[in-house]
Design an enzyme around this catalytic site. Sequence first.
Site, short mmCIF file in Angstrom:
data_model
loop_
_atom_site.label_atom_id
_atom_site.label_comp_id
_atom_site.label_asym_id
_atom_site.label_seq_id
_atom_site.Cartn_x
_atom_site.Cartn_y
_atom_site.Cartn_z
N LYS A 1 0.80 -1.22 0.00
CA LYS A 1 0.00 0.00 0.00
C LYS A 1 0.84 1.27 0.00
O LYS A 1 0.40 2.31 -0.53
CB LYS A 1 -0.95 0.00 1.20
N ALA B 1 -2.80 0.33 6.45
CA ALA B 1 -4.16 0.41 6.98
C ALA B 1 -4.24 1.41 8.13
O ALA B 1 -5.22 2.15 8.27
CB ALA B 1 -4.63 -0.96 7.44
#
Length: 505
Positions: free
Chosen positions: A305, A368
């Site tokens: 990510k 996250a």
Amino acid sequence: MICTPVLSPLTAELIPSMVAAAEVADRIELRLDHLADLDPHNPLPALAPVLAAAPKPVLLTFRPKEQGGARELSIETREAFWRAAVNLDAWAFDIEFDLYPSIIAALPDDHPAREKIIVSRHDFEKTPDHLADFCRDTFPADARRVKLATRVNNTSDTRRLFEQLERFKTEGREPIVIGMGMPGSLTRTLGPAHRATLTYSAAMDGTPSAPGQFSADELRNLFRVGATSPATTVAGIIGNPVNHSISKFIHNAAFRATGLDWVYVPVEVQSDGADLETFIRDFVHPKTKCVPWRVGGYSVTIPHKISVMKFLDRLTPTAEAVGAVNTIIVEGDELVGHNTDIDGAMIPLESMTTLAGARVAVLGAGGAAHSVVRGLTERGARVTAFVRDVEKAKSFGEKFGVDVFQQETFDGGGFDGLVNTTPVGMRGFSEESPVSPEKLVGLQWVYDLIYKPRVTTFLREAEARGITTLGGLDMLIEQAMLQFKAWTGLTPPPGVMQQAAREHV
């Protein structure tokens, strides 16, 4: 076409196994090297009645152990078997490259088996570097049907297999090209759309006959093998590991419900930056991709990510603010990094509690956690992060203006809520709780971003203490709906993604 192998150890089991496989398969592969009661020097009496009863066309295989078979077979035994077996009424005969010259030389020019032979070559360790030369040396010019199956260890291997598939087609062959292992799964899901003759499923009992196989049901009904074509738009999820993700069920259900000719596939990309860069360059970016399909967009999950951002052309303001990307959008000739995790995480949480002024602890400082902390602070929560390595997370704390402490120092007495953004508790990772049960005392609510299992040890321990809990499935669905709209401009029909998610957790 989908080919499902039958691995039965007894001849008497072949017919019922074929009947079961025929419900989803286009072709059935009889792995005859698995049969314990077959006389390889006289196979016709046992196999002729089996083939006569076959509900779908049958491919015969009799492979030695060193080439992926079930047992040791001498070359003399293999030759004796095939000299007899080519007279059976089968759709195809999969004969290894080393045996092909002697078998084809013994056949009369008008023998029908000449058109049915598949010349196969397996490499269970690697995909050869100079693949074009390797194939030229391996497959005789007169071999019309060819099968190449190699171990895929990185994204470059997958690209070279698709390039070889194109070469086989330009040579006028009927090719089967398989990349074994999860990094090569694109050859299984997308190869048939680009004229690979077959893709192989796992056996009906779920037993894989080679690494990285999907079930026949998944190939047919999830990845739409047989219905996809070069015009099909490809989306997917990039991660490592990735096959556990249920996003493939959620997005493919939405594509079906809206009638879009799209397919969503899992792609395992190695954790090193070089493999990720190669995948973005060769499989995704409109200016540089080598693959012959249109790309609709990609989801991005652990561990990419943050690292994926440097390979994109630009970021949306949301992704820029978060410092992490979970969604790649194709806009013209550019790749745009976006983040749907903030709203995806906050919408379910805000339906459960008020965040303005709440004291919230967050476990973790990965991609996250970036999204969660950004969402919480934007909504007025007072956030503290707890991590394993405070020094590594120092820049994270400075970026979002939050205090960062060692995870072992967390105590629920000072907080209203706790969010777990780490993989601790995930099925297949570590199914323990990220914090000891006694440290949950004092919390009003806990939120675990893990969705598989749906109820983690962390959530169970909180529930046992009367604490309100929220799992990660609602977040997964919310962020997926936002991704779908970003890629397609459409809103999926109500309940479609939710139902698909709940069926597969």
